[in-house]
Design an enzyme around this catalytic site. Structure first.
Site, PDB file in Angstrom:
ATOM      1  N   LYS A 164     -17.707  -1.270   4.916  1.00 43.35           N
ATOM      2  CA  LYS A 164     -18.017  -2.339   3.960  1.00 43.35           C
ATOM      3  C   LYS A 164     -19.523  -2.435   3.696  1.00 43.35           C
ATOM      4  O   LYS A 164     -19.953  -2.632   2.549  1.00 43.35           O
ATOM      5  CB  LYS A 164     -17.488  -3.678   4.485  1.00 43.35           C
ATOM      6  CG  LYS A 164     -17.677  -4.836   3.516  1.00 43.35           C
ATOM      7  CD  LYS A 164     -17.010  -6.104   4.018  1.00 43.35           C
ATOM      8  CE  LYS A 164     -17.132  -7.239   3.003  1.00 43.35           C
ATOM      9  NZ  LYS A 164     -16.439  -8.473   3.457  1.00 43.35           N
ATOM     10  N   GLU A 199       0.815  -1.213   0.000  1.00 45.50           N
ATOM     11  CA  GLU A 199       0.000   0.000   0.000  1.00 45.50           C
ATOM     12  C   GLU A 199       0.852   1.268   0.000  1.00 45.50           C
ATOM     13  O   GLU A 199       0.448   2.288  -0.566  1.00 45.50           O
ATOM     14  CB  GLU A 199      -0.943   0.005   1.206  1.00 45.50           C
ATOM     15  CG  GLU A 199      -2.069  -1.003   1.119  1.00 45.50           C
ATOM     16  CD  GLU A 199      -1.717  -2.365   1.686  1.00 45.50           C
ATOM     17  OE1 GLU A 199      -2.583  -3.254   1.714  1.00 45.50           O
ATOM     18  OE2 GLU A 199      -0.533  -2.542   2.105  1.00 45.50           O
ATOM     19  N   MET A 235      23.796   9.382   3.883  1.00 43.78           N
ATOM     20  CA  MET A 235      23.691  10.646   4.589  1.00 43.78           C
ATOM     21  C   MET A 235      23.903  10.456   6.086  1.00 43.78           C
ATOM     22  O   MET A 235      24.527  11.296   6.753  1.00 43.78           O
ATOM     23  CB  MET A 235      22.342  11.315   4.318  1.00 43.78           C
ATOM     24  CG  MET A 235      22.231  12.725   4.862  1.00 43.78           C
ATOM     25  SD  MET A 235      23.419  13.876   4.111  1.00 43.78           S
ATOM     26  CE  MET A 235      22.521  14.354   2.639  1.00 43.78           C
ATOM     27  N   PHE A 291     -11.985  -7.359  13.545  1.00 40.44           N
ATOM     28  CA  PHE A 291     -10.851  -7.801  12.744  1.00 40.44           C
ATOM     29  C   PHE A 291     -10.517  -6.758  11.678  1.00 40.44           C
ATOM     30  O   PHE A 291     -11.390  -6.281  10.970  1.00 40.44           O
ATOM     31  CB  PHE A 291     -11.179  -9.144  12.078  1.00 40.44           C
ATOM     32  CG  PHE A 291     -10.092  -9.656  11.174  1.00 40.44           C
ATOM     33  CD1 PHE A 291      -8.869 -10.052  11.686  1.00 40.44           C
ATOM     34  CD2 PHE A 291     -10.292  -9.714   9.801  1.00 40.44           C
ATOM     35  CE1 PHE A 291      -7.867 -10.512  10.849  1.00 40.44           C
ATOM     36  CE2 PHE A 291      -9.299 -10.177   8.964  1.00 40.44           C
ATOM     37  CZ  PHE A 291      -8.081 -10.586   9.486  1.00 40.44           C
ATOM     38  N   GLN A 292      -9.259  -6.396  11.609  1.00 41.05           N
ATOM     39  CA  GLN A 292      -8.739  -5.404  10.670  1.00 41.05           C
ATOM     40  C   GLN A 292      -9.451  -4.058  10.790  1.00 41.05           C
ATOM     41  O   GLN A 292      -9.695  -3.370   9.796  1.00 41.05           O
ATOM     42  CB  GLN A 292      -8.786  -5.921   9.228  1.00 41.05           C
ATOM     43  CG  GLN A 292      -7.798  -7.059   8.980  1.00 41.05           C
ATOM     44  CD  GLN A 292      -7.619  -7.393   7.516  1.00 41.05           C
ATOM     45  OE1 GLN A 292      -8.510  -7.159   6.704  1.00 41.05           O
ATOM     46  NE2 GLN A 292      -6.469  -7.961   7.173  1.00 41.05           N
TER      47      GLN A 292
END
Length: 627
Positions: A208, A96, A524, A158-159
């Site tokens: 959803k 993502e 760096m 969940f999630q």
């Protein structure tokens, strides 16, 4: 991915600006924010009975979106079914974060709105970094995330993650859609907010069950954004006062930021600079806004800017800041920055004016209109006989440019110079290519040793400094401008964070080119350890030299790309030219360079710009009496 037209939104009065054409590869000029004609034909589909997901996809189509970057998952899955039959191209990324940076690269390269899609929970939280990156650099993207069903919100389902709350500080605005009827309006408002005023990321979170619920899709929606009316035209009195100061100052500087690029104001900037004869500095985010080769361009200011640009600002008696924000990388120690300068500060975001440095003449407005009106006002001053003599100022600045030009030393151990590699890349690929940099030494060298002559040819993560930005952003840029050569200049550390998106490029036919500046270290960080930590190199060696883990050529081939390696100065040109000749596949070049090269000049963090170092142990000799 495009922004809505005034007709599509039916609220043209609230737009930040309208123009007459999309970005094109012919002029490499991204469309300015608020550009209307990114969708030449207005799409007004008839009302239809669909699911919320169908309404989402139809809204994207009506907004003229041509491509989205994303990954499906449980909560967002209902949206992927109508997307299967859509005219919108979906590019399946491998992470993502890649989707978010690709949307950003697309937006930066084209000036249009970038779109990324993720599912709930970890899918959404993986977008946090690119959203924050876009927020810091004022990039117009819309992030669409799935959410758990409404009855499950707040239950630790969940999630589940409160992505609206998480991203509240790093979005221009965000939405949690409560019912399917809202979807067209929310999407239209999201695109409008992202692309107008000061651009930025907008998040749309959709549960959803909202995606699954039946609804009637109707277009165009009516926007409801009370109080959102960006100020476009500056106040005439402030413009006249700025013009008066510009016509009388003895040591003025035009301090140009990324807002000038976003406003599509580069032509006006050049006209203003040439009219006044005032020297120009362009920030890291504004490279290409004013040609590097122009006589009046002093270069980039700031921590790794040119001596002339840093001292030009520091010793100025007038700073005209256009679409810039006086960030710490430019000012150094703030209370010692440009102590004798009056400040004219023009920005479309009133929150920026006076935030870091007091503005003697504050100007709220769109940079294009500000510059155009400054040209008129300065012309009136000149017609009235007001014209400053900048001869002594230019004599001093030219002396600095001659004594302290950008340069580098060849490595004493005979290894390949990274600066030489990047310089030759810019010369061979030319000023029409798009260069996308990661973050670190290679980013600074790419800003210093490639000449940027045109807007929209330099993309980087400036404000957030996001390692892993380059590869997916280059992918998005190439999708947005398929006829343009796109080079990602990346470090071996940055490259290992998001190189999996090269598999996406290989499968989707996106032939980006990647120059990995492989010095075997987090360069760096190693430079700072050399200078400030007694050469104690704690956890900066990556093993890409000593063990060749990973072998970048083999890795590139495993990801479906052409892999090349270059280790000697004699092979640099022919390796770059070989990559340029490949147009049907992504190419990765492993440039094995020395580990001890440093970025100079340098103003150490937290110190005054007066303490700039031209090279290690070398302070510029400067006659204060002359200034």
């Amino acid at each position: 991915m495009t922004r809505p037209t005034p007709e599509t939104l039916a609220h043209s009065a609230r737009r930040a600006r309208t123009t007459t054409g999309p970005a094109s590869d012919a002029d490499h000029t991204p469309a300015p924010r608020g550009a209307a004609a990114a969708t030449p034909a207005v799409r007004q589909p008839a009302p239809a009975q669909v699911s919320g997901a169908g309404s989402l996809v139809r809204s994207l189509e009506a907004l003229g979106v041509d491509v989205v970057f994303g990954i499906p998952g449980g909560a967002i899955l209902p949206a992927y079914d109508p997307l299967y039959d859509s005219t919108v191209r979906h590019i399946l990324v491998r992470h993502e974060q890649g989707a978010g940076h690709a949307a950003t690269g697309y937006a930066q390269a084209t000036g249009r709105v970038g779109v990324c899609i993720a599912t709930s929970g970890p899918g959404a939280t993986n977008l946090v970094t690119p959203i924050a990156d876009a927020y810091m650099d004022s990039v117009p993207i819309v992030a669409i995330t799935g959410q758990v069903a409404r009855p499950s919100i707040g239950t630790d389902a969940f999630q589940e993650a409160d992505i609206q709350g998480i991203t509240l500080p790093i979005t221009k605005h965000n939405f949690l859609v409560q019912n399917p009827e809202e979807i067209p309006q929310v999407l239209a408002e999201a695109f409008h907010l992202a692309s107008t005023g000061r651009p930025g990321p907008v998040l749309v979170d959709i549960p959803k069950d909202v995606l699954q619920a039946p609804t009637t899709f109707s277009w165009p929606p009516t926007l409801d954004l009370p109080g959102y009316r960006p100020t476009l035209h500056p106040h005439g009195k402030q413009i006249r006062e700025a013009a008066r100061l510009m016509s009388t100052a003895r040591r003025p500087v035009l301090y140009v930021g990324g807002g000038v690029l976003k406003a599509g104001a580069t032509d006006g900037l050049r006209k203003l600079a040439e009219l006044t004869g005032i020297p120009v500095v362009t920030t890291l985010m504004a490279l290409g806004a004013f040609p590097d080769s122009h006589r009046q361009h002093l270069g980039m200011p700031g921590m790794h800017g040119t001596v002339a640009a840093v001292y030009g600002l520091q010793k100025a008696d007038l700073i005209v800041a256009l679409g810039a924000r006086f960030d710490d990388r430019v000012t150094g120690k703030l209370d010692s920055f440009a102590p004798d300068a009056a400040v004219v500060h023009a920005d479309i975001d009133p929150a920026e004016i006076g935030k870091n440095r007091h503005a003697d003449v504050p100007i709220v407005g769109d940079a294009k209109y500000v510059i155009d009106e400054l040209i008129t006002a300065v012309t009136a001053e000149r017609n009235a006989g007001q014209r400053a003599d900048l001869g002594d100022w230019w004599t001093q600045l030219d002396d600095l440019r001659e004594r302290y030009p950008l340069g580098y030393e060849e490595p004493a151990d005979g290894t390949l110079s990274p600066q030489y590699v990047i310089k030759r890349l810019g010369e061979i690929a030319g000023p029409d290519a798009v260069y996308v940099a990661g973050v670190g030494q290679h980013q600074m060298w790419a800003s210093q040793f490639i000449s940027y002559e045109k807007p929209g040819t330099w993309l980087n993560s400036g404000g957030l400094g996001t390692m892993g930005y380059a590869v997916p952003a280059a992918m998005g840029a190439k999708v947005g401008r398929p006829d343009t050569v796109v080079w990602a200049v990346d470090g071996d550390g940055c490259f290992q964070m998001t190189n999996q998106e090269l598999a996406t490029c290989a499968l989707e036919g996106i032939p980006v080119k990647v120059a990995v500046i492989n010095n075997g270290n987090l360069g760096m960080v190693r430079q700072w350890q050399t200078l400030f930590y007694g050469e104690r190199y704690s956890n900066t060696e990556l093993g890409t030299h000593k063990h060749r883990i990973p072998d970048f050529v083999k890795l590139a081939e495993a990801l479906g790309c052409v892999g090349l390696r270059c280790e000697t100065v004699e092979d640099v040109d022919k390796t770059i030219e070989a990559a340029m000749a490949i147009t049907d596949a992504p190419v990765v070049i492993d440039f094995v360079v020395g580990k001890d090269a440093m970025v100079w000049p340098m103003v150490a963090a937290g110190t005054s710009n007066d303490e700039i170092m031209f090279a290690r142990g070398v302070r510029p000799a400067f006659d204060e009496d002359e200034i």
